[in-house]
Design a protein around this motif. Sequence first.
Motif, PDB file in Angstrom:
ATOM      1  N   HIS A   1       0.832  -1.063  -0.011  1.00  0.00           N
ATOM      2  CA  HIS A   1      -0.041  -0.180  -0.023  1.00  0.00           C
ATOM      3  C   HIS A   1       1.006   1.350  -0.251  1.00  0.00           C
ATOM      4  CE1 HIS A   1      -3.877  -1.777   0.437  1.00  0.00           C
ATOM      5  NE2 HIS A   1      -3.650  -2.552   1.210  1.00  0.00           N
TER       6      HIS A   1
ATOM      7  N   GLU B   1       1.937   1.800  -3.473  1.00  0.00           N
ATOM      8  CA  GLU B   1       0.953   2.501  -4.414  1.00  0.00           C
ATOM      9  C   GLU B   1       0.655   3.840  -3.957  1.00  0.00           C
ATOM     10  OE1 GLU B   1      -2.471  -0.202  -3.948  1.00  0.00           O
ATOM     11  OE2 GLU B   1      -1.357  -1.860  -4.824  1.00  0.00           O
ATOM     12  N   ILE B   2       0.699   4.193  -2.842  1.00  0.00           N
ATOM     13  CA  ILE B   2       0.449   5.445  -2.243  1.00  0.00           C
ATOM     14  C   ILE B   2       1.439   6.620  -3.049  1.00  0.00           C
ATOM     15  CG2 ILE B   2       0.563   7.250  -0.434  1.00  0.00           C
ATOM     16  CD1 ILE B   2      -0.989   4.982   1.192  1.00  0.00           C
TER      17      ILE B   2
ATOM     18  N   LYS C   1       3.202   6.096  -5.804  1.00  0.00           N
ATOM     19  CA  LYS C   1       2.999   5.888  -7.103  1.00  0.00           C
ATOM     20  C   LYS C   1       1.908   7.117  -7.337  1.00  0.00           C
ATOM     21  CE  LYS C   1       4.497   1.411  -8.394  1.00  0.00           C
ATOM     22  NZ  LYS C   1       4.141   0.182  -8.817  1.00  0.00           N
ATOM     23  N   GLN C   2       0.738   7.067  -6.587  1.00  0.00           N
ATOM     24  CA  GLN C   2      -0.460   7.775  -6.808  1.00  0.00           C
ATOM     25  C   GLN C   2      -0.005   9.286  -6.665  1.00  0.00           C
ATOM     26  OE1 GLN C   2      -3.500   6.279  -4.199  1.00  0.00           O
ATOM     27  NE2 GLN C   2      -3.840   4.646  -5.962  1.00  0.00           N
ATOM     28  N   ASP C   3       0.838   9.642  -5.519  1.00  0.00           N
ATOM     29  CA  ASP C   3       1.320  10.907  -5.253  1.00  0.00           C
ATOM     30  C   ASP C   3       2.275  11.374  -6.555  1.00  0.00           C
ATOM     31  OD1 ASP C   3       0.277  10.944  -2.544  1.00  0.00           O
ATOM     32  OD2 ASP C   3       1.865  10.498  -1.555  1.00  0.00           O
TER      33      ASP C   3
ATOM     34  N   GLU D   1       1.915  10.500  -9.582  1.00  0.00           N
ATOM     35  CA  GLU D   1       0.687  10.819 -10.547  1.00  0.00           C
ATOM     36  C   GLU D   1       0.002  11.839 -10.517  1.00  0.00           C
ATOM     37  OE1 GLU D   1      -1.156   9.587 -14.083  1.00  0.00           O
ATOM     38  OE2 GLU D   1       0.695   9.117 -13.220  1.00  0.00           O
ATOM     39  N   ILE D   2      -0.279  12.225  -9.241  1.00  0.00           N
ATOM     40  CA  ILE D   2      -1.159  13.437  -8.902  1.00  0.00           C
ATOM     41  C   ILE D   2      -0.383  14.766  -9.111  1.00  0.00           C
ATOM     42  CG2 ILE D   2      -2.131  14.959  -7.065  1.00  0.00           C
ATOM     43  CD1 ILE D   2      -3.195  12.123  -5.767  1.00  0.00           C
TER      44      ILE D   2
ATOM     45  N   ARG E   1       2.023  14.809 -11.272  1.00  0.00           N
ATOM     46  CA  ARG E   1       2.307  15.051 -12.892  1.00  0.00           C
ATOM     47  C   ARG E   1       1.043  15.631 -13.504  1.00  0.00           C
ATOM     48  NH1 ARG E   1       0.922  12.674 -17.097  1.00  0.00           N
ATOM     49  NH2 ARG E   1      -0.374  11.062 -16.217  1.00  0.00           N
TER      50      ARG E   1
ATOM     51  N   ARG F   1      -1.334  17.375 -11.815  1.00  0.00           N
ATOM     52  CA  ARG F   1      -1.224  19.083 -11.623  1.00  0.00           C
ATOM     53  C   ARG F   1      -0.600  19.685 -12.581  1.00  0.00           C
ATOM     54  NH1 ARG F   1      -1.480  18.733  -4.961  1.00  0.00           N
ATOM     55  NH2 ARG F   1      -3.735  17.923  -5.010  1.00  0.00           N
TER      56      ARG F   1
END
Length: 147
Positions: free
Chosen positions: A40, A43-44, A46-48, A50-51, A53, A55
């Motif tokens: 987890h 994954e968090i 990676k999501q940060d 992506e967010i 990028r 923005r």
Amino acid sequence: MQIAHIWHRLTTTRYARSLEADLALERAVVTRLDAVIAQHGIEIGKQDGEIARLRAENRALLNSILGIAGVPPVSASLDDLAATQSQNATPPSVARTANHSRPRANSTPHVAAPTRRRSWPQIHRLLEFESAQKEKPAADPLPPARV
């Protein structure tokens, strides 16, 4: 059976064996939960990324649209700047010795929007708007009522 196994069965009670089995089961559960938590965390992360990028991409698209309309660009938010500076930051002790100064009370970054180059149609439109503002009389905005 091996002698060590026989000796272990003779020297331990049924209760001790059940506690050891429970302990082994709990260790397996904890190991599995640690693996899930680590997954987890990945994954968090990676999501940060992506967010951040998305923005930056949204800001670039917005600035592109605003540039076409002749509006100055939107500068980066302070949160984005703080995230960028934290990735490239030097420790405060190193920065203080390098600058030979005390840390400032207001450490928020000063963001200046870059100067945007304007096209000739945009410049012409801006000049037309300015001249129209100068030519407007300071009269009442509503026409006189007809009776």
